[in-house]
Scaffold this motif. Structure first.
Motif, short mmCIF file in Angstrom:
data_model
loop_
_atom_site.label_atom_id
_atom_site.label_comp_id
_atom_site.label_asym_id
_atom_site.label_seq_id
_atom_site.Cartn_x
_atom_site.Cartn_y
_atom_site.Cartn_z
N ALA A 34 0.84 -1.19 0.00
CA ALA A 34 0.00 0.00 0.00
C ALA A 34 0.87 1.24 0.00
N VAL A 60 -5.19 5.88 -0.57
CA VAL A 60 -4.46 4.62 -0.44
C VAL A 60 -4.47 3.89 -1.79
N LEU A 62 -3.57 0.42 -3.41
CA LEU A 62 -3.44 -0.92 -2.83
C LEU A 62 -3.14 -1.95 -3.91
N CYS A 107 -9.63 4.68 -1.30
CA CYS A 107 -8.83 3.49 -1.61
C CYS A 107 -8.97 3.16 -3.09
N ASP A 155 -13.93 4.61 -2.75
CA ASP A 155 -13.03 3.85 -3.61
C ASP A 155 -13.20 4.27 -5.05
#
Length: 238
Positions: A34, A60, A62, A107, A155
């Motif tokens: 990450a 983030v 990932l 994310c 997200d």
């Protein structure tokens, strides 16, 4: 004399070290990765449509590997939500987490973090295949939402060609990987045990944690701590 001459002709140990290093097998351990950036704002756009946006918080990126398990996911979720990357109400840096400040998390799935270079060409065979990674990635998002406030976890769009606009605050960027060592609690390092205890305490309600702190401790308690739990070095100013 002959012995001295022979010694004089011997090559120093470091002369052969580079060749030995080149001959060693590369590290093939695969972990979840990450890239965490502290941001003032971040958005995700697919085509002409903005699919997600946050204000102050964390963005983030990932990357899931073919060998990742639920333990890897749990570790990274716990770290992401508890990293102290923000200042407190008095302006002291590195004091509060994204949860402490009620900030947002964006994310974005990014398989390219699992890149292995072959010469100058990137290879992504270490990344989990999309048909498996999507459900795994969704479970990570659900874990974040259940551990925090679901409306503050955003997200991107899995598998889409995205434009990610990040306004890094600082800049502050942290790289995290899931641990490759043993996960047996008996084999965890002292520092990791202290960090886990501290994060559990931080995740409790204020009334419960205050009761634990105010409870008297016997002088004869052999397990009494001589100092504060947790990583003291993380309290220092940058």
């Amino acid at each position: 004399m002959c012995l001295s001459a022979a010694r004089g002709r011997q090559h120093p140990v470091h002369a052969s070290s580079p060749r030995k290093l080149r001959e060693r097998a590369p590290n093939t351990t695969k972990t979840m990765k990450a890239i965490i950036q502290r941001v003032t704002k971040a958005t995700v756009t697919v085509g002409e449509e903005q699919v997600s946006a946050i204000g102050r918080g964390l963005c983030v990126l990932l990357g899931i590997s073919v060998e990742d398990t639920q333990k890897d996911a749990d570790y990274l979720v716990r770290k992401i939500l508890n990293l102290r990357l923000f200042e407190d109400e008095n302006g002291r840096a590195w004091s509060k987490s994204v949860m402490d400040r009620d900030f947002e998390v964006l994310c974005v799935s990014q398989f390219t973090l699992q890149c292995i270079l072959k010469g100058n060409k990137p290879d992504f065979h270490s990344a989990m295949p999309a048909e498996l990674a999507q459900s795994f990635y969704n479970s990570i998002l659900e874990n974040m939402r259940s551990s925090y406030k679901p409306e503050l976890i955003k997200d991107g769009k899995f598998g889409a060609y995205m434009q990610v606009h990040i306004q890094n605050d600082g800049p502050v960027t942290i790289e995290l990987s899931s641990p490759t060592g043993p996960t047996d609690p008996k084999l965890l390092t002292k520092q990791e045990k202290q960090q886990q205890r501290k994060e559990k305490t931080r995740s409790k309600g204020p009334s419960e944690s205050s009761r634990e702190k105010s409870a008297p401790r016997s002088r004869q308690d052999p397990n009494a701590s001589s100092g504060a739990d947790g990583d003291v070095s993380s309290e220092r100013e940058p």
